[in-house]
Design a protein around this motif. Sequence first.
Motif, PDB file in Angstrom:
ATOM      1  N   GLN A 373      19.510 -23.537   7.154  1.00  0.00           N
ATOM      2  CA  GLN A 373      20.857 -23.032   7.847  1.00  0.00           C
ATOM      3  C   GLN A 373      21.108 -21.565   7.242  1.00  0.00           C
ATOM      4  N   VAL A 374      21.291 -20.510   7.891  1.00  0.00           N
ATOM      5  CA  VAL A 374      21.538 -19.103   7.215  1.00  0.00           C
ATOM      6  C   VAL A 374      23.059 -19.247   6.888  1.00  0.00           C
ATOM      7  N   HIS A 375      23.214 -19.012   5.532  1.00  0.00           N
ATOM      8  CA  HIS A 375      24.776 -18.986   5.023  1.00  0.00           C
ATOM      9  C   HIS A 375      25.177 -17.780   4.791  1.00  0.00           C
ATOM     10  N   GLY A 376      24.413 -16.824   4.805  1.00  0.00           N
ATOM     11  CA  GLY A 376      24.653 -15.490   4.680  1.00  0.00           C
ATOM     12  C   GLY A 376      23.490 -14.499   4.210  1.00  0.00           C
ATOM     13  N   MET A 377      23.744 -13.449   3.660  1.00  0.00           N
ATOM     14  CA  MET A 377      22.704 -12.627   3.261  1.00  0.00           C
ATOM     15  C   MET A 377      23.105 -11.762   2.085  1.00  0.00           C
ATOM     16  N   VAL A 378      21.904 -11.468   1.440  1.00  0.00           N
ATOM     17  CA  VAL A 378      22.001 -10.596   0.375  1.00  0.00           C
ATOM     18  C   VAL A 378      21.329  -9.040   0.897  1.00  0.00           C
ATOM     19  N   CYS A 379      22.350  -8.113   0.459  1.00  0.00           N
ATOM     20  CA  CYS A 379      21.976  -6.756   0.756  1.00  0.00           C
ATOM     21  C   CYS A 379      21.776  -5.901  -0.494  1.00  0.00           C
ATOM     22  N   VAL A 380      20.675  -5.065  -0.573  1.00  0.00           N
ATOM     23  CA  VAL A 380      20.397  -4.084  -1.588  1.00  0.00           C
ATOM     24  C   VAL A 380      20.360  -2.777  -0.874  1.00  0.00           C
ATOM     25  N   LYS A 381      21.275  -1.611  -1.116  1.00  0.00           N
ATOM     26  CA  LYS A 381      21.286  -0.390  -0.306  1.00  0.00           C
ATOM     27  C   LYS A 381      21.105   0.777  -1.464  1.00  0.00           C
ATOM     28  N   ARG A 382      20.281   1.415  -1.150  1.00  0.00           N
ATOM     29  CA  ARG A 382      20.083   2.655  -2.017  1.00  0.00           C
ATOM     30  C   ARG A 382      20.464   3.883  -1.069  1.00  0.00           C
ATOM     31  N   ASN A 383      21.147   4.811  -1.761  1.00  0.00           N
ATOM     32  CA  ASN A 383      21.433   6.051  -1.104  1.00  0.00           C
ATOM     33  C   ASN A 383      20.293   7.087  -1.489  1.00  0.00           C
ATOM     34  N   ILE A 384      19.876   7.408  -0.348  1.00  0.00           N
ATOM     35  CA  ILE A 384      18.642   8.280  -0.324  1.00  0.00           C
ATOM     36  C   ILE A 384      18.969   9.626   0.520  1.00  0.00           C
ATOM     37  N   THR A 385      20.010   9.928   0.393  1.00  0.00           N
ATOM     38  CA  THR A 385      20.517  11.225   1.179  1.00  0.00           C
ATOM     39  C   THR A 385      19.731  12.507   0.404  1.00  0.00           C
ATOM     40  N   GLU A 386      19.850  12.528  -0.882  1.00  0.00           N
ATOM     41  CA  GLU A 386      19.345  13.632  -1.448  1.00  0.00           C
ATOM     42  C   GLU A 386      17.954  13.779  -1.141  1.00  0.00           C
ATOM     43  N   GLN A 387      17.313  12.763  -1.425  1.00  0.00           N
ATOM     44  CA  GLN A 387      15.853  12.553  -1.430  1.00  0.00           C
ATOM     45  C   GLN A 387      15.393  12.931  -0.012  1.00  0.00           C
ATOM     46  N   LYS A 388      16.161  12.545   1.314  1.00  0.00           N
ATOM     47  CA  LYS A 388      15.969  12.911   2.500  1.00  0.00           C
ATOM     48  C   LYS A 388      15.719  14.436   2.676  1.00  0.00           C
ATOM     49  N   LEU A 389      17.007  15.088   2.223  1.00  0.00           N
ATOM     50  CA  LEU A 389      17.037  16.401   2.366  1.00  0.00           C
ATOM     51  C   LEU A 389      16.078  17.202   1.502  1.00  0.00           C
ATOM     52  N   ALA A 390      15.778  16.546   0.252  1.00  0.00           N
ATOM     53  CA  ALA A 390      14.707  17.173  -0.458  1.00  0.00           C
ATOM     54  C   ALA A 390      13.472  17.296   0.470  1.00  0.00           C
ATOM     55  N   GLU A 391      13.057  16.019   0.903  1.00  0.00           N
ATOM     56  CA  GLU A 391      12.016  15.896   1.707  1.00  0.00           C
ATOM     57  C   GLU A 391      11.687  16.947   2.982  1.00  0.00           C
ATOM     58  N   GLU A 392      13.089  17.153   3.709  1.00  0.00           N
ATOM     59  CA  GLU A 392      13.177  17.861   4.726  1.00  0.00           C
ATOM     60  C   GLU A 392      12.667  19.385   4.242  1.00  0.00           C
ATOM     61  N   HIS A 393      13.289  19.692   3.050  1.00  0.00           N
ATOM     62  CA  HIS A 393      13.001  21.150   2.637  1.00  0.00           C
ATOM     63  C   HIS A 393      11.500  21.188   2.291  1.00  0.00           C
ATOM     64  N   LEU A 394      10.810  20.143   1.699  1.00  0.00           N
ATOM     65  CA  LEU A 394       9.565  19.995   1.278  1.00  0.00           C
ATOM     66  C   LEU A 394       8.805  20.155   2.480  1.00  0.00           C
ATOM     67  N   ARG A 395       9.148  19.669   3.816  1.00  0.00           N
ATOM     68  CA  ARG A 395       8.297  19.553   4.801  1.00  0.00           C
ATOM     69  C   ARG A 395       8.240  20.963   5.328  1.00  0.00           C
ATOM     70  N   GLU A 396       9.532  21.626   5.341  1.00  0.00           N
ATOM     71  CA  GLU A 396       9.451  23.071   5.771  1.00  0.00           C
ATOM     72  C   GLU A 396       8.601  23.841   4.975  1.00  0.00           C
ATOM     73  N   ALA A 397       8.867  23.706   3.462  1.00  0.00           N
ATOM     74  CA  ALA A 397       8.408  24.616   2.815  1.00  0.00           C
ATOM     75  C   ALA A 397       6.801  24.698   2.984  1.00  0.00           C
ATOM     76  N   ASN A 398       6.398  23.383   3.046  1.00  0.00           N
ATOM     77  CA  ASN A 398       4.828  22.909   3.330  1.00  0.00           C
ATOM     78  C   ASN A 398       4.273  23.450   4.443  1.00  0.00           C
ATOM     79  N   ALA A 399       5.327  23.529   5.642  1.00  0.00           N
ATOM     80  CA  ALA A 399       4.917  24.143   6.882  1.00  0.00           C
ATOM     81  C   ALA A 399       4.698  25.761   6.707  1.00  0.00           C
ATOM     82  N   GLU A 400       5.642  26.420   5.934  1.00  0.00           N
ATOM     83  CA  GLU A 400       5.296  27.891   5.622  1.00  0.00           C
ATOM     84  C   GLU A 400       4.080  28.016   4.947  1.00  0.00           C
ATOM     85  N   LEU A 401       4.005  27.146   3.879  1.00  0.00           N
ATOM     86  CA  LEU A 401       3.044  27.595   2.922  1.00  0.00           C
ATOM     87  C   LEU A 401       1.528  27.408   3.776  1.00  0.00           C
ATOM     88  N   ALA A 402       1.426  26.382   4.713  1.00  0.00           N
ATOM     89  CA  ALA A 402       0.379  26.203   5.370  1.00  0.00           C
ATOM     90  C   ALA A 402      -0.036  27.502   6.216  1.00  0.00           C
TER      91      ALA A 402
END
Length: 670
Positions: A373-402
């Motif tokens: 039986q499923v009695h519940g769940m364990v959750c591990v949550k990591r905040n990656i907001t900064e990482q996502k924003l940095a990724e976004e910037h990196l993608r834009e910078a990469n496109a410009e660079l290309a």
Amino acid sequence: MSTASPTASRILLIEDSPGDVLLLRKMLAEVPGGGFCIVADTGTLERGLALIASLEVDLVLLDLNLPDSRGIDTFTTAQDAAPGLPIIVLTGQDDSELALHAVHLGAGEYLEKGGFDPRLLVRTLRYALERSHYQQALAREREFFTTLLDNIPDRIYFKDDRSRFIRINRALTRLFQLERPEEAYGRSDADFYDAEHAAQARVDEKLVMETGEPLLNKVECETLHDGTRVWSLTTKLPLRDRKGIIIGTCGISREISQIKEMESALESERNLLRAVIDNVPDHIFLKDAEGRYLLDNAAHMRWLGAQRRSEIVGRTPFDFFPPEVAKIYHDADLPVLQSGKPVVNREEKTVDTYGNIEWALLTKVPWITEDGQVHGMVCVKRNITEQKLAEEHLREANAELAQSREEVLSAMNRLQSAHTELREVQLQLIEAEKMKLIGRLAAGVAHEVKNPLAILKMGLDFLKQSAPADDNTAVIMKEMEDAVHRADSVIRGLLDFSRPKQLEKKKVNLNALLEDALKLVKVEMKGAFEVVRELDPKLPQVALDADKMSHVFVNLLTNAIHAMDKGGTLTMRTYAKQLTGVGENIAGSASESFRVGQSIVLVEIDDTGHGVPEDKLPKIFEPFFTTKPTGKGTGLGLAVVKTIIDLHSGTIDVRNLPEAGARVTLMFQA
Ligand SMILES: Nc1ncnc2c1ncn2[C@@H]1O[C@H](COP(=O)(O)OP(=O)(O)OP(=O)(O)O)[C@@H](O)[C@H]1O
Ligand SMILES: [Mg+2]
């Protein structure tokens, strides 16, 4: 011997007096119900003892005075031979002391000969048998008890009302490091344990004795005198006498040091785990099947805005967030709780208490118990907001660079081709400038030398006609004439090279031009020459300057003939074709004027001479480059030829033939 009923007690009679044997047999035969049966009687001890085992005897009636043994020895010998078998001693009337001695040593009872009747005999027999049964049962009980005491790993003791040991088992003897249990008897806990434990034990035992209530499963740490610490689980009971009066205590304690060690190891492991999960920046929490928090780490607690764990346990996101936000969290967990399938490293966009957008990396693992039986769940949550924003910037910078890279690359390409063009132009300019200079120089020299030469020539003509013709003078005159002729041809060559570059083009037949040129150079052929003509009769006419072209052919044929100083084969070939571009080697500076698909006319002059040394090939078009001796070549022939071919936008290519000799190929647009 007599037959016995199966239930009758089997008696062996060891008696040497036939009268007594008869009497006893008679008495027992008269017992109502036939409870006893003398299975044998013997007159000697030795014979009697030999029969005991084989006859499965229940009881022995033993006369102490026999022919082979007398007195108490008779009894002890019989007892040793059959330990545990009840023996009733038969004595004479004056031997009661001996009989009592035998009873004291373990005889079941004694009977004085002549002093008993059948009733007393039967009663004595019965009593002896019962006592024997009782003793056997007791002995068995004692065996069980001793086996238990001595083999159980738990420590068992019995104490008197002053807490002094009266019996301890082998395990406790070992703990006290004693040789024998008896060494502990009369001593108390204080003799073995530290004062603190001894006092506590005394208090506990007093309480047990006063109340009559047992002390059950007390966990205690006992320290022995040598410093050994033992964790025990102890139970103490009141010890009562037969009348039920409490006379002391008895106890059993089981060593649980190992369990305790495991417990403390588990505890420190738990603490370590706690410390780790509390120091991890990720949110970690455990929820039950209804979505209630059961456990979480410090990061998650802070995020919920709680101060203590108790504020979280049993509560749901609805207790911490506005309903619409809480519902998002609740709904996100439902699939895992319902399907029992884990979610690993999933990126999710969430909204926090203040409506801020957050990116999280989530891992949710169902908590499934043994029953599936499923009695519940364990959750591990990591905040990656900064990482996502940095990724976004990196993608834009990469496109410009290309993009910039593309631009830089194309700019570089443009630069490269511009550079190549520039270099070509520069080379052409240098070449043109060089030629112009040589041309001017040649024209100047020719002009200056031409007039004196004409005077010399006229002078020679005059002298030939007027001077007396002796042999010497004639030879000298001839040499002078040749020298003037050579100088004149150099001057003409220079003038050809420097002549204004203008063409008088008209359609000409190249085959005819070649034939004419051959006629002019025939005089140069000294030796065995063969001329091969492979002239295409359908060769289209080409618009060319006929005079300049015949000059070209004369020069080329002369060179070929000069290369074959001992004779050879001269081949003149003409043909037309269409350029396919495949496998074609279009040489020369004007090659760019030829395009695939164009019709062209080719002239080839092959010789079988010495060919051009490979290292000299790049130089042959340079003015004044010659390998010929003075007077034979000026080195201007090919320079003039090249100038003329260039003026016609044609190409010239000189290469050595694999067999021998060289091939000159001219190419013109048809
Ligand atoms: N068909 C050929 N076979 C071998 N070598 C040749 C051939 N044609 C030219 N050469 C080499 O190229 C050199 C230059 O030729 P070029 O016609 O310019 O001058 P030249 O023949 O030496 O003198 P001239 O000015 O009288 O023509 C020659 O000296 C010769 O070494
Ligand atoms: Mg030449």
